[in-house]
Write a protein that holds these residues in place. Sequence first.
Motif, PDB file in Angstrom:
ATOM      1  N   TRP A 375       0.035 -11.622 -30.521  1.00  0.00           N
ATOM      2  CA  TRP A 375      -0.731 -10.550 -29.875  1.00  0.00           C
ATOM      3  C   TRP A 375      -2.213 -10.938 -29.390  1.00  0.00           C
ATOM      4  O   TRP A 375      -2.968 -10.154 -29.090  1.00  0.00           O
ATOM      5  N   VAL A 389      -7.395  -9.495 -30.667  1.00  0.00           N
ATOM      6  CA  VAL A 389      -5.942  -8.874 -29.698  1.00  0.00           C
ATOM      7  C   VAL A 389      -6.521  -8.526 -28.618  1.00  0.00           C
ATOM      8  O   VAL A 389      -6.826  -7.916 -28.555  1.00  0.00           O
ATOM      9  N   LEU A 398      -1.283  -3.845 -37.073  1.00  0.00           N
ATOM     10  CA  LEU A 398      -0.973  -5.512 -36.389  1.00  0.00           C
ATOM     11  C   LEU A 398      -0.002  -6.640 -37.767  1.00  0.00           C
ATOM     12  O   LEU A 398      -1.392  -6.213 -38.582  1.00  0.00           O
TER      13      LEU A 398
END
Length: 451
Positions: A375, A389, A398
Motif C-alpha cells: 500500500w 499510504v 490498513l
Amino acid sequence: MGSLRFAACLSLSLWVGCASLAFGGDATTGESKADRDARMAWFREAKFGMFIHWGLYSVPAGEWNGKKHYSEWFLEETHMPVSQYEKYRDSLTPVKFDAKQWVEVAKQAGMKYLVITSKHHEGFAMFDTKLTDWGIGSTQFHRDPMKELAAECRKAGIKFCFYYSIMDWHHPDYAPRRRWNDVAKASGEPNLDRYVAFMKGQLKELVTNYGPLGILWFDGEWEDTWTQQRGKDLYAYVRGLQPDIIVNNRVGKSRQGMGGMSKGQEIVGDYGTPEQEIPANGLPGVDWESCMTMNDHWGFNKHDQKWKSSDEIIRKLVDIVSKGGNYLLNVGPTAEGVMPEPSVERLRVVGDWMKVNSEAIYGASASPLPTSPAWGRVTRKPGKLYLHVFKWPKDGKLQTPAIGEGIAKAYLLADPKRTPIATASEKGGLTVALPQKPATPPDTVVVLETR
Ligand code: FHN
C-alpha cells in the motif's frame, strides 16, 4: 539524450547490497566515524535537493540541424567543430536570470540543498573563472550568476553546492581529446597532468570564492584516462581546501554505472550516486542520493514535454527516503535564465505536500521492514513510524506487518489535533482503522508512536 547514451556506454549496475568501505571516512583519511557522522549530518537530515543543469548547451535548447533530441551532450552527439560551438557564447544572455526567484522555487518545494553545474562536460565555466576565457565571464552577461545564487541560498538557509565535470570536451589538455576539438590551443598532445592542475585551480576558485559549499558533486569520471588514484588525490585536495565539505563518489571510479555504488572495491568519496533509478533495497550501510530529471533531459530541451507528475515526484521522494537515500531532482533552465513553468508548477505542488508531511521526510531513516508494503512505504525516526499510504484501503483497514514494538498512539500527520486512530494487533500484524478519505493524496501519512 546524453544520459541514455551514457547508460549504453556503461554496463548496467548490479547492486548486491554490501556496505563498501568509503574512502571518505575511514583509516585512509584518518577521519573518525564521529567526525564523519558530524560532517554528513546535514546531508542525512536534508533528504531533498535541487539539481540544476545550466550551461552553453541551454542556448541551442535541444535542437540543431532538424533534430530535436539534444541537451547537455550536444557537442558530443553532434560532433560540431568546437570552434563553431564556441559561437553560442555570444547568445548566452541570461537577462531574465533571477537568483532569488530560483531559490524561492527550491525553498517552497522543501528542498534543503542546491547543486548547480559550475562546468559540465563542454568545459564552459558558468562561474567567474580567471583561468580561462571559456566561461560566462567572457560573455555579454557581466555578472557572476553563481555568486548571486550562492548569496540567495545563504539567505534562504539552503546549502549551496557545485557540480563539476572531470571530463572536458573543450580543454586542450583533457584526454582523450575529441577529434572535432579544432580550437587553436588544441594542438600537440594533450597533457592530463596539466589538465589536473587547471582543474585544481578552478576547484580552488569554486571552494574559496563562493562561501562554504555543502557538496562538490563530481561527474564525467568514467573515461579510462581518469583513475581511482587521481580520484583519491582530488578528493584529498578538495577536503584540504574545505575539510567539512562532502564529495560524492564520482570523484573516483566507484559509481558502477547508473547503479551508483560499486561493490567490493575501495570507494572514493562520501556517498553513492544512483542516477535515474532507485536501488530496489537502497544501498545498505552507506549514504546515497538518487538524481533524476523531471522530464527526459538534464539540460533545457524546448521540445521535451514528458514531465513526471507531481504525484510521481512525491512518491519517488518517499520511496527513496524509505530506502535510506536522498532525492536530487533536476531543473534545466533556459539560456535566458528562466526555469520552465512545468518544473516550477510541479515543485509548487510538491512543496504543498511537504508543508504538511515533511516531518516524515527530513532526517527520517529507512523502513525497518524487510520489504515495502503493497500500500505504500514506511519511514522512521526514534519512537515513531511513518506509514506512507499511497493506496487507501477501501474498507478503511490498513494492514501492516508486525513492527515488533507496542503502539502508544496512532494519528494522521495531516491532523493538527493528532486525533487518535484505532489500531489492533491481529493475524501476526497490525490493523490501523483509517478515516474514509486520504488527507493528502498521493501519500497520506499515518504516524505510529511506539512505546
Ligand atoms: O553525462 C552526465 C549527464 O549529462 C548528467 O550530468 C548526469 C547527471 O547525473 N551525469 C552524467 C551521466 O551520468
